[in-house]
Design a protein around this motif. Structure first.
Motif, short mmCIF file in Angstrom:
data_model
loop_
_atom_site.label_atom_id
_atom_site.label_comp_id
_atom_site.label_asym_id
_atom_site.label_seq_id
_atom_site.Cartn_x
_atom_site.Cartn_y
_atom_site.Cartn_z
N ASN A 17 0.73 -1.30 -0.06
CA ASN A 17 0.14 0.12 0.02
C ASN A 17 0.83 1.34 0.12
N ILE A 18 0.70 1.96 -1.06
CA ILE A 18 1.66 3.22 -1.28
C ILE A 18 0.84 4.62 -1.54
N ALA A 19 1.66 5.56 -1.27
CA ALA A 19 1.06 6.90 -1.62
C ALA A 19 1.90 7.58 -2.44
N ILE A 20 1.65 8.21 -3.49
CA ILE A 20 2.78 9.16 -4.08
C ILE A 20 2.45 10.55 -3.92
N ASP A 103 1.42 2.08 3.64
CA ASP A 103 2.62 1.46 4.55
C ASP A 103 3.99 2.44 4.15
N GLY A 104 3.84 3.05 3.08
CA GLY A 104 5.20 3.61 2.40
C GLY A 104 4.44 4.69 1.22
N VAL A 105 5.50 5.56 0.98
CA VAL A 105 5.28 6.47 -0.02
C VAL A 105 6.44 6.62 -1.09
N LEU A 106 5.95 7.12 -2.41
CA LEU A 106 6.93 7.39 -3.33
C LEU A 106 7.00 9.01 -3.25
N LEU A 107 8.13 9.68 -3.08
CA LEU A 107 8.39 10.89 -2.99
C LEU A 107 8.95 11.34 -4.38
N LEU A 108 8.10 12.21 -5.24
CA LEU A 108 8.39 12.47 -6.77
C LEU A 108 9.16 13.90 -6.53
N VAL A 109 10.28 14.13 -7.08
CA VAL A 109 10.86 15.29 -6.98
C VAL A 109 11.37 15.54 -8.55
N ASP A 110 11.61 16.76 -9.04
CA ASP A 110 11.96 17.03 -10.06
C ASP A 110 13.48 17.26 -10.33
N ALA A 111 14.00 16.75 -11.28
CA ALA A 111 15.25 16.65 -11.42
C ALA A 111 16.31 18.04 -11.58
N LYS A 129 4.19 9.55 10.61
CA LYS A 129 3.56 8.20 10.92
C LYS A 129 4.40 7.01 10.69
N GLY A 130 5.87 7.44 10.61
CA GLY A 130 6.85 6.36 10.53
C GLY A 130 7.08 5.58 9.20
N LEU A 131 6.39 6.30 8.04
CA LEU A 131 6.45 5.55 6.86
C LEU A 131 7.69 5.61 6.16
N LYS A 132 8.08 4.83 5.45
CA LYS A 132 9.29 4.56 4.49
C LYS A 132 9.07 5.34 3.31
N ALA A 133 10.06 5.89 2.67
CA ALA A 133 9.92 6.61 1.40
C ALA A 133 11.19 6.13 0.41
N ILE A 134 10.37 6.18 -0.80
CA ILE A 134 11.37 5.84 -1.82
C ILE A 134 11.49 7.03 -2.76
N VAL A 135 12.53 7.66 -2.86
CA VAL A 135 12.73 8.82 -3.72
C VAL A 135 12.88 8.90 -5.02
N VAL A 201 8.43 -3.50 -4.41
CA VAL A 201 8.08 -4.46 -3.78
C VAL A 201 9.13 -4.97 -2.52
N SER A 202 10.46 -4.60 -2.89
CA SER A 202 11.78 -5.02 -1.93
C SER A 202 11.45 -4.10 -0.87
N TYR A 203 11.35 -2.69 -0.98
CA TYR A 203 11.58 -1.66 0.20
C TYR A 203 10.49 -1.34 0.82
N ILE A 204 9.30 -1.38 0.00
CA ILE A 204 8.14 -1.02 0.91
C ILE A 204 7.53 -2.07 2.08
N PRO A 205 7.29 -1.95 3.18
CA PRO A 205 7.27 -3.37 3.79
C PRO A 205 5.44 -3.74 3.56
N ALA A 206 5.32 -4.91 3.72
CA ALA A 206 4.01 -5.62 3.41
C ALA A 206 3.25 -5.23 4.77
N PRO A 207 1.97 -4.97 4.60
CA PRO A 207 1.10 -4.79 5.80
C PRO A 207 1.25 -6.01 6.78
N ASP A 208 1.49 -5.72 8.06
CA ASP A 208 1.52 -6.40 9.13
C ASP A 208 0.20 -6.53 9.94
#
Length: 618
Positions: A17-20, A103-111, A129-135, A201-208
């Protein structure tokens, strides 16, 4: 109908479950388009419009995301539930409630730009909320691309927002969203988005979760279907939900009421798919609970336990909404009464958690409070398109009194980008509005980046003069900072309004005669009424004119002239412009086809007497 697979394990390894989240115009919704296309959501020959999730007409017209929306895709056996969030701070209420579902977010930034100011608010919510982020560094193909700067600036932002060591050690994926390509390096892009999917799939945790525990679901979003009625959407925290299940509905105040789930849905491929059974960890939609609201809990009937309600920051700006009582009332709209306006505003409260509606002593008027001018402007535009006629007043900030009787007001962090040629003029404008400079830096291309702390009331109506002063090249963003002590009165250099004397049709002859008196917002042939604002005067006082005056016809012949050649083009106001055009004592008449600025008191003589009485009382 289909069933979701069940398992005894507490972790759901086949769900993410991710938010962008991103700043406006950094390519967030475009990236979602690419993710949908590459997971075979669409047929190979299907015509697909751009920005699929921006389904609202206003979102497409303005090019921004207003409402948080979610969908689900399947990648190599893993269901990825995606929540697309707004990038503008005025719609922070949408963000605050959907963060409970992921459970995690994609943080999108302009190059090129890196993380922008309005990224801060959404990212702060996720980190708290302690969520992990992928930039995700997007637009790496732009000529001025500087991905290393974007990553470093993002790391600084994480530290500034108090991220933990684990959160600050984020992975980075580089993308070209328009081309649907991603990679682990800016020069190492694959032909598709597979590196991004693999990272999710590898970095964002699965719901516990515990599927054997009593049912618990926090309602985060509401939708409506003409077939099944109100649909509650949220993440199933514990237990299971089945179609036909008896449930305990616990509202935000703790009151309990038994209900029955008539249908359950999961999200797949831009659709709600009906299912018989849903297990904890999924984002689910349920129908059958008629009076459900955002922040309510759907719990087990035998062991009802409420989840903490969603905490939403309070509104900072308010406007008066009222029944249209102008001479032209009833020409365009289908809904004209105070009962209909009240019903529409109360309906909006059910799904717009940042909004507040308060009844006044006048039965036909309501105080509507929101997170900013844009938040309220979107509401106004939405309602008018549904055929409602009404008026709104000029926006005003919401003050608070503390226990010691001191007055506090909302403050904003203001981020300004202007060329150095315009810095002096912009600084002077902000200084008059009680803004304080807290940071400034100079770019290599002559752009100046400055940060201010300013009262919210000083920024009402700031956009138009700012764009005028910077020749349309300036950029500014605001972010709510909090309430601070009242910063003093703001010097006003407002010009007076030009007001129509009587009802009739605007003539080019009258405009040519009077255009030296100021700027006009009406055109020849347009119908106006007495008390309607038709322009801005060059002096502070109000000017009442006969704008319907026609040329007298006589037997005297003179050389013919083309009046239209001498007429300057009037200023055309959008809804946002019209709201900023309002002064105290003005109202904006809103109909499905027209926007008219008018005086609250239409009769000129009554306005004059009231002004004299006010001066006498002072």
């Amino acid at each position: 109908m289909q069933n979701e697979t069940t398992g005894a394990a507490k972790a759901r390894p086949n769900i993410r479950n991710i938010a962008i989240i991103a700043h406006v115009d950094h390519g967030k919704t475009t990236l979602v388009d690419g993710m949908l296309k590459q997971t075979n959501v669409f047929r190979s020959n299907q015509q697909v419009q751009e920005r699929v999730l921006d389904s609202n007409d206003l979102e497409r017209e303005r090019g921004i995301t207003i409402l948080a929306k979610n969908t689900g895709i399947v990648y190599e056996g893993t269901t990825i539930n995606i929540v697309d969030t707004p990038g503008h701070a005025d719609f922070g209420g949408e963000v605050e409630r959907v963060m409970n579902m992921v459970d995690g977010v994609l943080l999108l930034v302009d190059a090129v730009e890196g993380p922008m100011p309005q990224t801060r608010f959404v990212l702060r919510q996720a980190l708290n909320k302690g969520l992990k982020a992928i930039v995700v560094v997007n637009k790496v193909d732009r000529p001025a691309s500087r991905p290393a700067y974007a990553v470093n600036a993002t790391f600084d932002l994480f530290i500034d927002l108090g991220a933990t060591d684990d959160q600050a050690d984020f992975p980075v994926v580089y993308t070209r969203a328009l081309e649907g390509r991603a990679g682990i390096g800016p020069e190492e892009l694959a032909d598709d988005l597979k590196p991004l999917f693999d990272m999710i799939v590898s970095y964002i945790p699965a719901p516990d979760v515990d599927p054997t525990a009593p049912t618990q679901m926090l309602v985060s979003t509401l939708e409506y279907s003409p077939y099944v009625g109100k649909i509650a959407i949220g993440r199933l925290q514990k237990g299971t939900i089945r179609s036909g299940q008896q449930i305990m509905h616990i509202n935000a105040e703790g009151a309990m009421k038994q209900g029955k789930i008539t249908q359950a849905y999961i999200f797949r491929d831009l659709q709600r798919n009906e299912v018989d059974f849903v297990e904890a960890g999924s984002i689910v939609a349920v129908a059958g609970i008629e009076d459900v609201g955002i922040g309510d809990t759907l719990a087990d009937l035998q062991n009802p336990v409420a989840l903490p309600p969603i905490a939403i920051e309070e509104p900072t700006v308010r406007m008066t909404f009222g029944v249209n009582d102008s001479p032209f009332a009833g020409r365009d709209g289908n809904y004209l009464t105070s009962r209909q306006l009240r019903a529409r505003l109360m309906t909006e409260l059910e799904r717009n958690v940042s909004l507040r509606v308060q009844e006044t002593e006048i039965a036909s008027e309501f105080l509507v409070s929101g997170r900013g001018e844009l938040h309220l402007a979107i509401l106004i535009e939405t309602i008018r398109r549904e055929g409602v006629e009404f008026f709104v007043s000029s926006p005003e900030v919401i003050y608070k009194r503390l226990a010691d009787d001191s007055l506090v007001e909302p403050m904003e962090e203001v981020f300004i980008e202007v060329h150095s040629d315009y810095l002096g003029q912009v600084s002077e404008m902000l200084g008059r509005r009680r803004a304080k400079l807290v940071n400034i830096r100079y770019g290599d291309d002559g752009t100046v980046y400055s940060e201010y702390i300013a009262p919210t009331r000083g920024l009402l109506g700031f956009r138009q003069p700012f764009l005028t002063a910077t020749r349309g090249t300036g950029i500014f963003h605001t972010l709510f900072r909090g309430y601070e002590p009242f910063s003093g009165e703001i010097d006003s250099l407002e010009l007076g309004k030009i007001v129509a004397l009587e009802q009739g049709t605007v003539t080019a002859y009258a405009l040519v005669k009077l255009q030296q008196r100021g700027e006009y917002i009406v055109s020849p042939g347009e119908e106006v009424y007495g008390g309607q604002v038709i322009g801005r005067h060059i002096r502070p006082e109000e000017l009442v004119v006969n704008i319907t005056m026609a040329k007298q016809l006589t037997n005297f012949r003179e050389k013919p002239t083309n009046v239209s050649d001498m007429l300057m083009a009037p200023r055309t106001l959008s809804l946002d412009d019209a709201i900023q055009y309002l002064d105290k004592g003005d109202l904006l008449e809103v109909t499905p086809t027209a926007l008219r600025i008018r005086k609250r008191v239409l009769n000129h003589d009554i306005r004059v007497r009231a002004a004299k009485k006010a001066r006498t009382d002072d």
